[in-house]
Design a protein around this motif. Structure first.
Motif, PDB file in Angstrom:
ATOM      1  N   ALA A 190      78.755  -2.183  13.561  1.00  0.00           N
ATOM      2  CA  ALA A 190      79.229  -1.680  12.264  1.00  0.00           C
ATOM      3  C   ALA A 190      80.628  -2.202  11.963  1.00  0.00           C
ATOM      4  N   ALA A 191      81.479  -2.202  12.981  1.00  0.00           N
ATOM      5  CA  ALA A 191      82.843  -2.718  12.789  1.00  0.00           C
ATOM      6  C   ALA A 191      82.820  -4.197  12.452  1.00  0.00           C
ATOM      7  N   GLU A 192      81.909  -4.933  13.099  1.00  0.00           N
ATOM      8  CA  GLU A 192      81.782  -6.362  12.817  1.00  0.00           C
ATOM      9  C   GLU A 192      81.307  -6.600  11.391  1.00  0.00           C
ATOM     10  N   ARG A 193      80.374  -5.768  10.908  1.00  0.00           N
ATOM     11  CA  ARG A 193      79.894  -5.901   9.527  1.00  0.00           C
ATOM     12  C   ARG A 193      80.999  -5.580   8.532  1.00  0.00           C
ATOM     13  N   ALA A 194      81.788  -4.526   8.831  1.00  0.00           N
ATOM     14  CA  ALA A 194      82.875  -4.151   7.918  1.00  0.00           C
ATOM     15  C   ALA A 194      83.891  -5.277   7.804  1.00  0.00           C
ATOM     16  N   ARG A 195      84.205  -5.919   8.946  1.00  0.00           N
ATOM     17  CA  ARG A 195      85.156  -7.040   8.909  1.00  0.00           C
ATOM     18  C   ARG A 195      84.582  -8.217   8.143  1.00  0.00           C
ATOM     19  N   ALA A 196      83.288  -8.476   8.300  1.00  0.00           N
ATOM     20  CA  ALA A 196      82.656  -9.594   7.592  1.00  0.00           C
ATOM     21  C   ALA A 196      82.607  -9.332   6.090  1.00  0.00           C
ATOM     22  N   ASN A 197      82.313  -8.092   5.699  1.00  0.00           N
ATOM     23  CA  ASN A 197      82.255  -7.767   4.264  1.00  0.00           C
ATOM     24  C   ASN A 197      83.638  -7.804   3.620  1.00  0.00           C
ATOM     25  N   ALA A 198      84.666  -7.377   4.392  1.00  0.00           N
ATOM     26  CA  ALA A 198      86.033  -7.407   3.861  1.00  0.00           C
ATOM     27  C   ALA A 198      86.517  -8.840   3.693  1.00  0.00           C
ATOM     28  N   ALA A 199      86.106  -9.722   4.589  1.00  0.00           N
ATOM     29  CA  ALA A 199      86.537 -11.110   4.502  1.00  0.00           C
ATOM     30  C   ALA A 199      85.829 -11.845   3.367  1.00  0.00           C
ATOM     31  N   ASN A 200      84.605 -11.424   3.028  1.00  0.00           N
ATOM     32  CA  ASN A 200      83.837 -12.060   1.939  1.00  0.00           C
ATOM     33  C   ASN A 200      83.365 -10.986   0.968  1.00  0.00           C
ATOM     34  N   PRO A 201      84.266 -10.460   0.112  1.00  0.00           N
ATOM     35  CA  PRO A 201      83.896  -9.355  -0.791  1.00  0.00           C
ATOM     36  C   PRO A 201      82.814  -9.725  -1.802  1.00  0.00           C
ATOM     37  N   GLY A 202      82.708 -11.002  -2.172  1.00  0.00           N
ATOM     38  CA  GLY A 202      81.721 -11.401  -3.187  1.00  0.00           C
ATOM     39  C   GLY A 202      80.329 -11.573  -2.625  1.00  0.00           C
ATOM     40  N   SER A 203      80.198 -11.695  -1.307  1.00  0.00           N
ATOM     41  CA  SER A 203      78.885 -11.932  -0.708  1.00  0.00           C
ATOM     42  C   SER A 203      78.117 -10.620  -0.550  1.00  0.00           C
ATOM     43  N   ALA A 204      76.796 -10.763  -0.353  1.00  0.00           N
ATOM     44  CA  ALA A 204      75.956  -9.563  -0.169  1.00  0.00           C
ATOM     45  C   ALA A 204      76.300  -8.915   1.161  1.00  0.00           C
ATOM     46  N   PRO A 205      76.429  -7.591   1.186  1.00  0.00           N
ATOM     47  CA  PRO A 205      76.769  -6.914   2.447  1.00  0.00           C
ATOM     48  C   PRO A 205      75.640  -7.058   3.472  1.00  0.00           C
ATOM     49  N   LYS A 206      76.051  -7.239   4.755  1.00  0.00           N
ATOM     50  CA  LYS A 206      75.058  -7.350   5.834  1.00  0.00           C
ATOM     51  C   LYS A 206      74.422  -6.009   6.094  1.00  0.00           C
ATOM     52  N   GLU A 207      73.113  -6.074   6.383  1.00  0.00           N
ATOM     53  CA  GLU A 207      72.381  -4.835   6.663  1.00  0.00           C
ATOM     54  C   GLU A 207      72.534  -4.450   8.129  1.00  0.00           C
ATOM     55  N   ALA A 208      72.453  -3.143   8.339  1.00  0.00           N
ATOM     56  CA  ALA A 208      72.529  -2.640   9.726  1.00  0.00           C
ATOM     57  C   ALA A 208      71.249  -3.017  10.470  1.00  0.00           C
ATOM     58  N   PRO A 209      71.347  -3.378  11.751  1.00  0.00           N
ATOM     59  CA  PRO A 209      70.141  -3.730  12.520  1.00  0.00           C
ATOM     60  C   PRO A 209      69.226  -2.521  12.689  1.00  0.00           C
ATOM     61  N   VAL A 210      67.913  -2.821  12.798  1.00  0.00           N
ATOM     62  CA  VAL A 210      66.931  -1.754  13.002  1.00  0.00           C
ATOM     63  C   VAL A 210      67.121  -1.167  14.400  1.00  0.00           C
ATOM     64  N   ALA A 211      67.118   0.164  14.505  1.00  0.00           N
ATOM     65  CA  ALA A 211      67.322   0.834  15.796  1.00  0.00           C
ATOM     66  C   ALA A 211      66.177   0.497  16.750  1.00  0.00           C
ATOM     67  N   ALA A 212      66.528   0.268  18.003  1.00  0.00           N
ATOM     68  CA  ALA A 212      65.524  -0.061  19.019  1.00  0.00           C
ATOM     69  C   ALA A 212      64.680   1.163  19.344  1.00  0.00           C
ATOM     70  N   LYS A 213      63.413   0.908  19.704  1.00  0.00           N
ATOM     71  CA  LYS A 213      62.535   2.002  20.076  1.00  0.00           C
ATOM     72  C   LYS A 213      62.997   2.638  21.389  1.00  0.00           C
ATOM     73  N   ALA A 214      62.663   3.930  21.575  1.00  0.00           N
ATOM     74  CA  ALA A 214      63.044   4.639  22.799  1.00  0.00           C
ATOM     75  C   ALA A 214      62.405   3.970  24.015  1.00  0.00           C
ATOM     76  N   SER A 215      63.175   3.794  25.077  1.00  0.00           N
ATOM     77  CA  SER A 215      62.695   3.122  26.276  1.00  0.00           C
ATOM     78  C   SER A 215      61.767   4.038  27.064  1.00  0.00           C
ATOM     79  N   THR A 216      60.840   3.433  27.823  1.00  0.00           N
ATOM     80  CA  THR A 216      59.979   4.205  28.715  1.00  0.00           C
ATOM     81  C   THR A 216      60.784   4.611  29.940  1.00  0.00           C
ATOM     82  N   ASN A 217      60.221   5.574  30.703  1.00  0.00           N
ATOM     83  CA  ASN A 217      60.907   6.013  31.925  1.00  0.00           C
ATOM     84  C   ASN A 217      61.103   4.843  32.884  1.00  0.00           C
ATOM     85  N   SER A 218      60.091   3.968  32.986  1.00  0.00           N
ATOM     86  CA  SER A 218      60.191   2.819  33.881  1.00  0.00           C
ATOM     87  C   SER A 218      61.315   1.894  33.452  1.00  0.00           C
ATOM     88  N   GLU A 219      61.425   1.647  32.162  1.00  0.00           N
ATOM     89  CA  GLU A 219      62.500   0.786  31.652  1.00  0.00           C
ATOM     90  C   GLU A 219      63.861   1.422  31.880  1.00  0.00           C
TER      91      GLU A 219
END
Length: 433
Positions: free
Chosen positions: A259-288
């Motif tokens: 999120a901090a990296e996206r905020a810095r990228a959006n601040a550096a390029n205000p005219g560009s489309a804001p980057k979307e947050a990555p999709v959250a990873a699925k919950a790991s199995t007990n083995s994983e």
């Protein structure tokens, strides 16, 4: 080519002999081990038999004796079969050597006859001087010398073959004597097995007359194992939850960094489309989760790689109750591990390197749980412990000493093995004794 074939035959025979010697020695070692365990069980049974009141311990000892006795008889069958093969091989060798000896004697007799007819020095000289040229004379002289040398070698070959034949015949006789002794031992073991099975029926019959007491003994044992299993599952669940907490904390930290990296990228390029947050990873199995770190992943892989070769939790022991469901006089019992009878005061040891995750006192005896990546081993019915929670331990490191039941005099360790939160049969993982 004849020499190469002979050499190949010798190598093949030597390999077969070595293989037989190794397998025979291993079978004898196992037989001696079984005899030792059977003697210990017999001594323990005789001690319990002094008590006029039949107990469940007597039945367990008899079942263990019968199992070991059957294993010994199977081993004797294998030994007898191997000796039978060896006898056939030695018999063939004796016949082959006898044929070689007969042929050598026949050839030697022919040479003796030839030498007798040509023993005169005059005849030998005439044979040489009758040559057409010097080269032929030299060859005839060389032939006469080689003939004498060959005759001497033939005599030596006959002596050597006679000696080898004598050795093989003696070896054959010893092998037959050994086979006969094993057959007698086998017959004796079968008779003893029959007596033990009759004793088992008598004990079961006696126990059936006291169903109430038997059920109470089984209930007490099941309650104790239920407490042990509950504590083991608590320890495993705690490890899984701790691994999940760490994984979630790392995921939140990674999300915050993104999120901090996206905020810095959006601040550096205000005219560009804001980057979307990555999709959250699925919950790991007990083995994983349990294999989340390289250390635990390697430990799990090494543990799995040693399946069927892991050392026993005690140096000497006999399984008296197997894993899973069993029925005693119609009463169902479920064992999540195995019960191993051993000697009083025996050391209990870790079957693999890992980390101690739990040390608990259960009804006056101790339970130790060790984590090996996603695998867990549990050692119950310890009188004392020599490790503590969080301690890193090595393979065969002592965890404590086994306890002896004051009422029954029974000394056994209860051992369980889990993959994650699922109990598995420990016997499949331990090395054969």
């Amino acid at each position: 080519m004849k020499f190469l074939r002979y050499l190949f035959f010798c190598v093949l025979a030597l390999t077969a002999v070595n293989a037989f010697a190794q397998s025979s020695a291993e079978l004898k070692r196992k037989r001696d081990k079984l005899n030792e365990e059977l003697q210990q069980l017999n001594d323990e049974y005789q001690e319990t038999a002094k008590n006029k009141k039949t107990t469940l311990k007597q039945l367990n000892i008899l079942k263990a004796q019968i199992s070991l006795r059957e294993e010994k008889i199977n081993g004797l069958n294998t030994e007898v079969r191997l000796l039978g093969n060896q006898i056939n091989e030695n018999t063939n060798n004796v016949h082959s050597l006898q044929s070689q000896l007969d042929q050598l004697k026949k050839e030697y007799a022919a040479m003796i006859v030839f030498a007798y007819h040509n023993q005169s020095a005059y005849n030998k000289l005439m044979f040489v001087f009758a040559s057409q040229d010097f080269n032929q004379a030299y060859k005839r002289l060389t032939y006469l010398q080689q003939f004498g040398t060959y005759r001497q070698r033939q005599a030596e070959s006959i002596q050597g073959t006679q000696h080898e034949l004598k050795v093989k015949i003696n070896q054959l006789d010893r092998t037959k004597d050994e086979q006969n002794n094993l057959l007698k031992d086998q017959e004796k073991e079968k008779q003893t097995l029959g007596k033990e099975k009759n004793s088992q029926l008598e004990v079961i019959s006696d126990l059936s007359k006291h169903q109430g007491e038997l059920k109470q003994q089984l209930r007490d044992a099941q309650q104790q194992k239920a407490k042990i299993e509950s504590q083991i599952r608590v320890a495993i669940r705690r490890e899984v939850e701790e691994a999940r907490r760490k994984a979630e904390a790392e995921a939140r930290a990674a999300a915050a960094r993104a999120a901090a990296e996206r905020a810095r990228a959006n601040a550096a390029n205000p005219g560009s489309a804001p980057k979307e947050a990555p999709v959250a990873a699925k919950a790991s199995t007990n083995s994983e989760l349990l294999n989340a770190t390289p250390e635990f992943a390697k430990l799990s892989n090494d543990f799995l790689g040693n399946k069927g070769r892991l050392p026993w939790p005690v140096a000497n022991g006999v399984i008296t109750q197997e894993f899973g469901l069993t029925y005693i006089e119609g009463i169902k019992t479920d064992n999540p591990g195995v019960d191993i009878r051993t000697s009083a005061g025996a050391a209990v040891r870790a079957i693999f390197s890992g980390e101690v995750t739990s040390v608990n006192n259960i009804s006056g005896t101790y339970l130790v749980v060790v984590r090996h990546g996603e695998y867990f081993t549990a050692y119950a019915n310890l009188k004392s412990v020599s490790v503590s929670k969080g301690e890193k331990i090595g393979i065969k490191q002592n965890l404590g000493t086994v306890a002896t039941d004051g009422a029954t005099g029974e000394t056994q360790v209860h051992f369980e093995l889990y993959k994650g939160q699922n109990a598995v049969n420990p016997k499949l993982w331990l090395a054969s004794q």
